[in-house]
Write a protein that holds these residues in place. Structure first.
Motif, PDB file in Angstrom:
ATOM      1  N   UNK A 116      93.574 -86.319  78.508  1.00  0.00           N
ATOM      2  CA  UNK A 116      93.701 -84.862  78.457  1.00  0.00           C
ATOM      3  C   UNK A 116      92.417 -84.235  77.935  1.00  0.00           C
ATOM      4  N   UNK A 117      91.918 -83.239  78.661  1.00  0.00           N
ATOM      5  CA  UNK A 117      90.729 -82.500  78.249  1.00  0.00           C
ATOM      6  C   UNK A 117      91.130 -81.430  77.235  1.00  0.00           C
ATOM      7  N   UNK A 118      90.177 -80.894  76.467  1.00  0.00           N
ATOM      8  CA  UNK A 118      90.501 -79.826  75.506  1.00  0.00           C
ATOM      9  C   UNK A 118      91.132 -78.595  76.159  1.00  0.00           C
ATOM     10  N   UNK A 119      90.871 -78.376  77.430  1.00  0.00           N
ATOM     11  CA  UNK A 119      91.455 -77.225  78.128  1.00  0.00           C
ATOM     12  C   UNK A 119      92.920 -77.472  78.502  1.00  0.00           C
ATOM     13  N   UNK A 120      93.403 -78.723  78.327  1.00  0.00           N
ATOM     14  CA  UNK A 120      94.799 -79.034  78.592  1.00  0.00           C
ATOM     15  C   UNK A 120      95.056 -79.749  79.901  1.00  0.00           C
ATOM     16  N   UNK A 121      94.070 -79.860  80.769  1.00  0.00           N
ATOM     17  CA  UNK A 121      94.253 -80.535  82.051  1.00  0.00           C
ATOM     18  C   UNK A 121      94.070 -82.047  81.888  1.00  0.00           C
ATOM     19  N   UNK A 122      94.771 -82.798  82.717  1.00  0.00           N
ATOM     20  CA  UNK A 122      94.767 -84.254  82.611  1.00  0.00           C
ATOM     21  C   UNK A 122      94.220 -84.891  83.879  1.00  0.00           C
ATOM     22  N   UNK A 123      93.350 -85.902  83.693  1.00  0.00           N
ATOM     23  CA  UNK A 123      92.756 -86.643  84.804  1.00  0.00           C
ATOM     24  C   UNK A 123      92.639 -88.102  84.391  1.00  0.00           C
ATOM     25  N   UNK A 124      92.421 -88.990  85.357  1.00  0.00           N
ATOM     26  CA  UNK A 124      92.321 -90.413  85.035  1.00  0.00           C
ATOM     27  C   UNK A 124      90.945 -90.736  84.443  1.00  0.00           C
TER      28      UNK A 124
END
Length: 194
Positions: A23-31
């Motif tokens: 999870x990035x600080x902006x709230x979005x999640x990626x592998x």
């Protein structure tokens, strides 16, 4: 998000090794793999919201344990459905395998291939729409260019005709100047000798 169990960049299901959800600080999640590929000069720009984050290491972005638990549960449900189908029970296709119909511009219906995720199918549709818009825009631009060429041709013809009139006027002025000189010479000759 059509397939939350997939990374929205690579459209591959999260796992517990190379493709751990982070999870990035902006709230979005990626592998993890995509985060590494998207990191440039110790900076990562979120593919969803375009927020910029410092990225000196993969540890800057915590593993989303909730997403990992969701993916495990999702896989278990898929396995149970597959096992149920093998035992003669009715099978339910996972969401990514369901057929999806889309009406095309010509009014015909196109089916989403069974192996294609909804996200990829949606992106494909967006690309097709974008290409159609670009083709329409190109056709409009070509039409405007054709009109402009016609206008330039007309302007060139008008310029050519004006040039002919200027040449005719210049010729007439030369003739007029010659006549004036002859008249001046005749008047001078009459005054001097008579």
């Amino acid at each position: 998000m059509d397939n939350p169990e997939e990374c929205s960049v690579c459209c591959i299901t999260y796992d517990e090794s190379e493709r751990r959800p982070r999870t990035l600080p902006c709230g979005h999640t990626f592998c993890s793999s995509c985060i590494l590929q998207l990191t440039t000069a110790n900076q990562l720009t979120c593919p969803d919201c375009r927020a910029s984050h410092p990225a000196t290491s993969l540890d800057n972005f915590p593993v989303s344990y909730a997403m990992e638990a969701f993916v495990k549960k999702f896989k278990n449900v898929q396995l149970a459905q597959t096992a149920g189908a093998a035992g003669g029970k009715p099978s339910v296709k996972p969401a990514a395998e369901k057929q999806m119909s889309v009406k095309t511009r010509g009014g015909t219906t196109q089916e989403r291939p069974s192996g294609m995720s909804k996200k990829l199918w949606s992106l494909l549709g967006e690309q097709k729409n974008s290409m159609r818009s670009q083709v329409t825009g190109s056709q409009n631009t070509q039409s405007q260019l054709d009109q402009y060429v016609t206008w330039l041709t007309d302007q060139n013809e008008q310029n050519h005709q004006l040039l002919k009139k200027v040449e005719e006027f210049t010729h007439n002025m030369g003739t007029f100047e010659k006549l004036i000189k002859e008249e001046v010479a005749r008047v001078v000759a009459m005054n001097t000798g008579g």
